[in-house]
Design a protein around this motif. Structure first.
Motif, PDB file in Angstrom:
ATOM      1  N   MET A   1      84.309   2.139  66.088  1.00  0.00           N
ATOM      2  CA  MET A   1      84.816   1.891  64.894  1.00  0.00           C
ATOM      3  C   MET A   1      83.735   1.400  63.818  1.00  0.00           C
ATOM      4  N   SER A   2      83.485   2.223  62.787  1.00  0.00           N
ATOM      5  CA  SER A   2      82.638   1.460  61.983  1.00  0.00           C
ATOM      6  C   SER A   2      83.325   0.652  60.945  1.00  0.00           C
ATOM      7  N   GLU A   4      85.024  -1.593  58.308  1.00  0.00           N
ATOM      8  CA  GLU A   4      86.205  -1.267  57.227  1.00  0.00           C
ATOM      9  C   GLU A   4      86.598  -2.657  56.800  1.00  0.00           C
ATOM     10  N   LYS A   6      89.739  -4.444  54.454  1.00  0.00           N
ATOM     11  CA  LYS A   6      91.037  -4.105  53.940  1.00  0.00           C
ATOM     12  C   LYS A   6      91.743  -5.416  53.392  1.00  0.00           C
ATOM     13  N   HIS A  22      74.850  -3.098  57.650  1.00  0.00           N
ATOM     14  CA  HIS A  22      75.845  -2.999  56.640  1.00  0.00           C
ATOM     15  C   HIS A  22      75.629  -4.382  55.645  1.00  0.00           C
TER      16      HIS A  22
END
Length: 100
Positions: A1-2, A4, A6, A22
């Motif tokens: 999973m990269s 993200e 939210k 990142h």
């Protein structure tokens, strides 16, 4: 999973791997949040990988918020992927003591 992010009810939840790669994007993202918010919560509970560069990024973000008289609450003490690297880099003091 990269990586993200939210936003839900004023909590910025980070999901996936957070690495040195990142840091630039995270810096831009959270600088814009710091400009418009006096306080906010960042959840690291669903981070699967955190490297030392990312740990130092969160430390700098925490220190920047203090200098600007803003409050950032970093939560995620239950996540060993996060606490292991924060302990190793001696940046674990940035985590809030309680869940919010």
């Amino acid at each position: 999973m990269s990586l993200e992010i939210k936003e839900k009810h004023g909590i910025f939840e980070i999901l996936g791997k957070v690495t040195t790669q990142h840091v630039g994007a995270l810096n831009s993202y959270f600088d814009s949040i710091l400009e418009r918010e006096d306080s906010f919560v960042v959840s690291l509970e669903k981070v699967t990988v955190l490297d030392s560069g990312a740990a130092h990024f969160f430390e700098k973000l925490y220190q920047k918020s203090v200098r600007q008289n803003k409050v950032i609450s970093l939560i995620g003490r239950q996540n060993s992927s996060v606490t292991d690297i924060l302990n190793a880099t001696k940046t674990n003091y940035i985590l809030s003591p309680d869940r919010i």
